[in-house]
Design a protein around this motif. Structure first.
Motif, PDB file in Angstrom:
ATOM      1  N   GLU A 260       0.244  -1.255   0.241  1.00  0.00           N
ATOM      2  CA  GLU A 260       0.323   0.186  -0.176  1.00  0.00           C
ATOM      3  C   GLU A 260       0.671   0.901   0.115  1.00  0.00           C
ATOM      4  O   GLU A 260       0.433   2.748  -0.804  1.00  0.00           O
ATOM      5  CB  GLU A 260      -0.324   0.048   1.101  1.00  0.00           C
ATOM      6  CG  GLU A 260      -1.985   1.352   1.020  1.00  0.00           C
ATOM      7  CD  GLU A 260      -2.699   0.863   0.216  1.00  0.00           C
ATOM      8  OE1 GLU A 260      -4.025   1.824   0.353  1.00  0.00           O
ATOM      9  OE2 GLU A 260      -3.228   0.462  -0.047  1.00  0.00           O
ATOM     10  N   SER A 261       1.795   1.233   0.696  1.00  0.00           N
ATOM     11  CA  SER A 261       2.761   2.632   1.383  1.00  0.00           C
ATOM     12  C   SER A 261       3.974   2.175   1.448  1.00  0.00           C
ATOM     13  O   SER A 261       3.918   1.341   2.484  1.00  0.00           O
ATOM     14  CB  SER A 261       1.807   3.043   1.511  1.00  0.00           C
ATOM     15  OG  SER A 261       1.690   3.661   2.872  1.00  0.00           O
ATOM     16  N   ILE A 262       4.904   3.205   1.546  1.00  0.00           N
ATOM     17  CA  ILE A 262       6.588   2.722   1.983  1.00  0.00           C
ATOM     18  C   ILE A 262       6.812   4.091   2.901  1.00  0.00           C
ATOM     19  O   ILE A 262       6.769   4.510   2.647  1.00  0.00           O
ATOM     20  CB  ILE A 262       7.713   2.481   1.352  1.00  0.00           C
ATOM     21  CG1 ILE A 262       7.277   0.705   0.581  1.00  0.00           C
ATOM     22  CG2 ILE A 262       8.513   2.254   1.791  1.00  0.00           C
ATOM     23  CD1 ILE A 262       8.043   0.808  -1.019  1.00  0.00           C
ATOM     24  N   GLU A 263       6.913   4.299   4.175  1.00  0.00           N
ATOM     25  CA  GLU A 263       7.792   5.503   4.804  1.00  0.00           C
ATOM     26  C   GLU A 263       8.683   5.209   5.102  1.00  0.00           C
ATOM     27  O   GLU A 263       9.131   3.919   6.073  1.00  0.00           O
ATOM     28  CB  GLU A 263       6.727   5.023   5.751  1.00  0.00           C
ATOM     29  CG  GLU A 263       6.436   6.394   6.994  1.00  0.00           C
ATOM     30  CD  GLU A 263       5.339   6.790   8.245  1.00  0.00           C
ATOM     31  OE1 GLU A 263       5.498   7.521   9.324  1.00  0.00           O
ATOM     32  OE2 GLU A 263       4.230   6.098   7.733  1.00  0.00           O
ATOM     33  N   GLU A 264      10.134   6.516   4.934  1.00  0.00           N
ATOM     34  CA  GLU A 264      11.106   6.047   4.966  1.00  0.00           C
ATOM     35  C   GLU A 264      11.626   6.738   6.381  1.00  0.00           C
ATOM     36  O   GLU A 264      10.615   7.628   6.070  1.00  0.00           O
ATOM     37  CB  GLU A 264      11.590   5.977   4.723  1.00  0.00           C
ATOM     38  CG  GLU A 264      11.251   5.428   3.079  1.00  0.00           C
ATOM     39  CD  GLU A 264      13.161   6.462   1.879  1.00  0.00           C
ATOM     40  OE1 GLU A 264      12.924   6.924   1.835  1.00  0.00           O
ATOM     41  OE2 GLU A 264      13.022   5.298   0.705  1.00  0.00           O
ATOM     42  N   ARG A 265      11.977   6.534   7.147  1.00  0.00           N
ATOM     43  CA  ARG A 265      12.096   7.376   8.583  1.00  0.00           C
ATOM     44  C   ARG A 265      13.587   6.622   8.450  1.00  0.00           C
ATOM     45  O   ARG A 265      14.980   6.849   8.145  1.00  0.00           O
ATOM     46  CB  ARG A 265      11.369   6.838   9.895  1.00  0.00           C
ATOM     47  CG  ARG A 265      10.011   6.682   9.319  1.00  0.00           C
ATOM     48  CD  ARG A 265       9.530   6.479  11.673  1.00  0.00           C
ATOM     49  NE  ARG A 265       7.887   6.434  11.090  1.00  0.00           N
ATOM     50  CZ  ARG A 265       7.096   6.668  12.169  1.00  0.00           C
ATOM     51  NH1 ARG A 265       8.181   6.517  13.109  1.00  0.00           N
ATOM     52  NH2 ARG A 265       6.119   7.118  12.326  1.00  0.00           N
ATOM     53  N   THR A 266      14.062   7.377   9.793  1.00  0.00           N
ATOM     54  CA  THR A 266      15.833   7.774   9.916  1.00  0.00           C
ATOM     55  C   THR A 266      16.211   6.512   9.667  1.00  0.00           C
ATOM     56  O   THR A 266      17.260   6.496   9.184  1.00  0.00           O
ATOM     57  CB  THR A 266      15.891   8.496  11.330  1.00  0.00           C
ATOM     58  OG1 THR A 266      15.415  10.058  11.047  1.00  0.00           O
ATOM     59  CG2 THR A 266      17.579   9.089  10.786  1.00  0.00           C
ATOM     60  N   ASP A 267      16.032   5.623  10.828  1.00  0.00           N
ATOM     61  CA  ASP A 267      16.424   3.992  10.463  1.00  0.00           C
ATOM     62  C   ASP A 267      15.882   2.820  10.266  1.00  0.00           C
ATOM     63  O   ASP A 267      16.258   1.996  10.910  1.00  0.00           O
ATOM     64  CB  ASP A 267      17.649   4.099  11.784  1.00  0.00           C
ATOM     65  CG  ASP A 267      16.393   4.149  13.286  1.00  0.00           C
ATOM     66  OD1 ASP A 267      15.620   4.979  13.406  1.00  0.00           O
ATOM     67  OD2 ASP A 267      16.720   4.166  14.555  1.00  0.00           O
ATOM     68  N   GLU A 268      14.813   3.240  10.084  1.00  0.00           N
ATOM     69  CA  GLU A 268      13.737   2.108   9.365  1.00  0.00           C
ATOM     70  C   GLU A 268      12.910   2.468   8.207  1.00  0.00           C
ATOM     71  O   GLU A 268      12.639   3.809   8.642  1.00  0.00           O
ATOM     72  CB  GLU A 268      12.992   1.680  10.987  1.00  0.00           C
ATOM     73  CG  GLU A 268      12.407   2.901  11.459  1.00  0.00           C
ATOM     74  CD  GLU A 268      11.926   3.038  12.674  1.00  0.00           C
ATOM     75  OE1 GLU A 268      11.705   1.848  13.306  1.00  0.00           O
ATOM     76  OE2 GLU A 268      10.519   3.627  13.459  1.00  0.00           O
ATOM     77  N   VAL A 269      12.173   1.525   7.854  1.00  0.00           N
ATOM     78  CA  VAL A 269      11.018   1.847   7.101  1.00  0.00           C
ATOM     79  C   VAL A 269       9.940   1.145   7.766  1.00  0.00           C
ATOM     80  O   VAL A 269       9.893   0.136   8.233  1.00  0.00           O
ATOM     81  CB  VAL A 269      11.310   1.570   6.034  1.00  0.00           C
ATOM     82  CG1 VAL A 269      10.057   1.603   4.596  1.00  0.00           C
ATOM     83  CG2 VAL A 269      12.686   1.760   5.389  1.00  0.00           C
ATOM     84  N   LEU A 270       8.266   2.392   7.636  1.00  0.00           N
ATOM     85  CA  LEU A 270       8.083   1.737   7.963  1.00  0.00           C
ATOM     86  C   LEU A 270       6.955   1.392   7.213  1.00  0.00           C
ATOM     87  O   LEU A 270       6.649   2.105   5.595  1.00  0.00           O
ATOM     88  CB  LEU A 270       6.619   2.147   9.215  1.00  0.00           C
ATOM     89  CG  LEU A 270       7.774   2.148  10.039  1.00  0.00           C
ATOM     90  CD1 LEU A 270       5.680   3.994  10.919  1.00  0.00           C
ATOM     91  CD2 LEU A 270       6.874   1.240  11.199  1.00  0.00           C
ATOM     92  N   ILE A 271       5.934   0.024   6.590  1.00  0.00           N
ATOM     93  CA  ILE A 271       5.091  -0.954   5.811  1.00  0.00           C
ATOM     94  C   ILE A 271       3.899  -0.948   5.364  1.00  0.00           C
ATOM     95  O   ILE A 271       3.986  -1.376   6.907  1.00  0.00           O
ATOM     96  CB  ILE A 271       6.185  -2.053   4.513  1.00  0.00           C
ATOM     97  CG1 ILE A 271       7.500  -0.859   4.552  1.00  0.00           C
ATOM     98  CG2 ILE A 271       5.716  -2.330   3.363  1.00  0.00           C
ATOM     99  CD1 ILE A 271       8.729  -2.414   4.134  1.00  0.00           C
TER     100      ILE A 271
END
Length: 315
Positions: A260-271
């Motif tokens: 559905e979507s990929i949310e990039e953060r500093t040291d991790e990614v929420l999918i």
């Protein structure tokens, strides 16, 4: 193959192979050598310039029977790779047709284009070209279903479906009106109206263990067009996963249908994923190993933990 088709095929083969013995043509067209002699004589009487050399075979005069259209090397590669695909993915009947089409295409090509196309084809190939990608049993069902669709006849199938939360398959008998076949993500899917569910359903051919074509006929729904058909999106449940950045590409490649979507953060990614049931992604998530963590739903977190404990006990 009737006489006219065979005589045309003889001319195409002579243009493709330059020199061909009567015995070879008899074997290719599954007829007698005497019949080939009669065909050659008939073609000669019609003005086709066929020359025979004792001990060598027959040949066409250079430049005769030029093709009405011409193909570039790239266009030829597209056509020939298309026949490769058909031979791999469809049932045996179309495999034979694809071979015949390939011979005809090669026969009408000028020598220069044929050589260049062969050179280009050497730089690319379809996977498993030497063997059918679609399994033998699935190919058999594919042919039967295709004929049933053309004849508007219902079929009865034994269908196996994986049950959520259970390590077993459920087998059910269905009578369906087959509307069309779709190749999706490497799997042949039957689009059909199911008498049991009274609605359009999708059935993987690889999950069928029995198939009977029935005498009962059906009418195609008014306005139904397989090319325009889009199934309703019933992926109503969400999954949230935390992943290490270096595995995001792998996740995107292997789960694009659910992504559905990929949310990039500093040291991790929420999918974020959308699924019909969370269990659909259980073994896919396990294949990503310790680089991912399921955050939601809690029920899937527990299932992942149970499977991980089973693996730990085995090792």
């Amino acid at each position: 193959m009737n006489k006219t088709d065979r005589q045309l095929a003889i001319m195409l083969e002579l243009q493709r192979t330059k020199v061909l013995r009567a015995e070879d043509m008899a074997s290719l067209f599954e007829t007698s050598v005497r019949t080939i002699y009669r065909d050659i004589q008939a073609l000669s009487e019609m003005g086709v310039p066929i020359f025979g050399a004792p001990g060598h075979g027959y040949s066409l005069m250079e430049g005769y029977f030029l093709p009405p259209i011409s193909f570039s090397a790239e266009e030829t590669v597209a056509l020939l790779m298309g026949t490769d695909f058909i031979e791999q993915r469809l049932d045996g009947k179309y495999g034979i047709v694809a071979q015949a089409v390939r011979r005809k295409i090669e026969a009408i090509l000028p020598e220069q284009v044929r050589v260049e196309a062969a050179r280009v084809r050497e730089t690319m190939r379809l996977l498993n070209t030497g063997e059918p990608v679609t399994g033998a049993g699935e190919q058999d069902y594919l042919g039967q279903v295709r004929n049933a669709i053309l004849e508007r006849r219902k079929i009865r199938i034994a269908y196996h479906k994986k049950m959520p939360d259970l390590d077993q398959n459920r087998k059910s008998l269905r009578e369906v009106a087959p509307y069309g076949l779709v190749l999706m993500q490497g799997n042949w899917i039957l689009i059909a109206h199911c008498d049991l569910r009274q609605d359009i359903r999708h059935f993987r051919l690889s999950r069928m263990s029995e198939l009977i074509v029935l005498d009962e006929r059906f009418e195609m729904p008014h306005g139904f067009n397989l090319s325009h058909y889009r199934p309703p999106d019933d992926r109503n449940e969400s999954i949230l996963v935390r992943a290490q950045p270096d595995i995001v590409d792998k996740i995107a490649e292997t789960s694009h249908f659910y992504l559905e979507s990929i949310e990039e953060r500093t040291d991790e990614v929420l999918i974020h994923f959308r699924v019909r049931t969370p269990e659909e992604m259980l073994y896919l998530i396990l294949s990503w190993g310790g680089d991912v963590e399921v955050l939601e739903p809690e029920s899937l977190r527990l299932r992942i933990r149970e499977e991980a404990e089973k693996i730990f006990k085995r090792y």
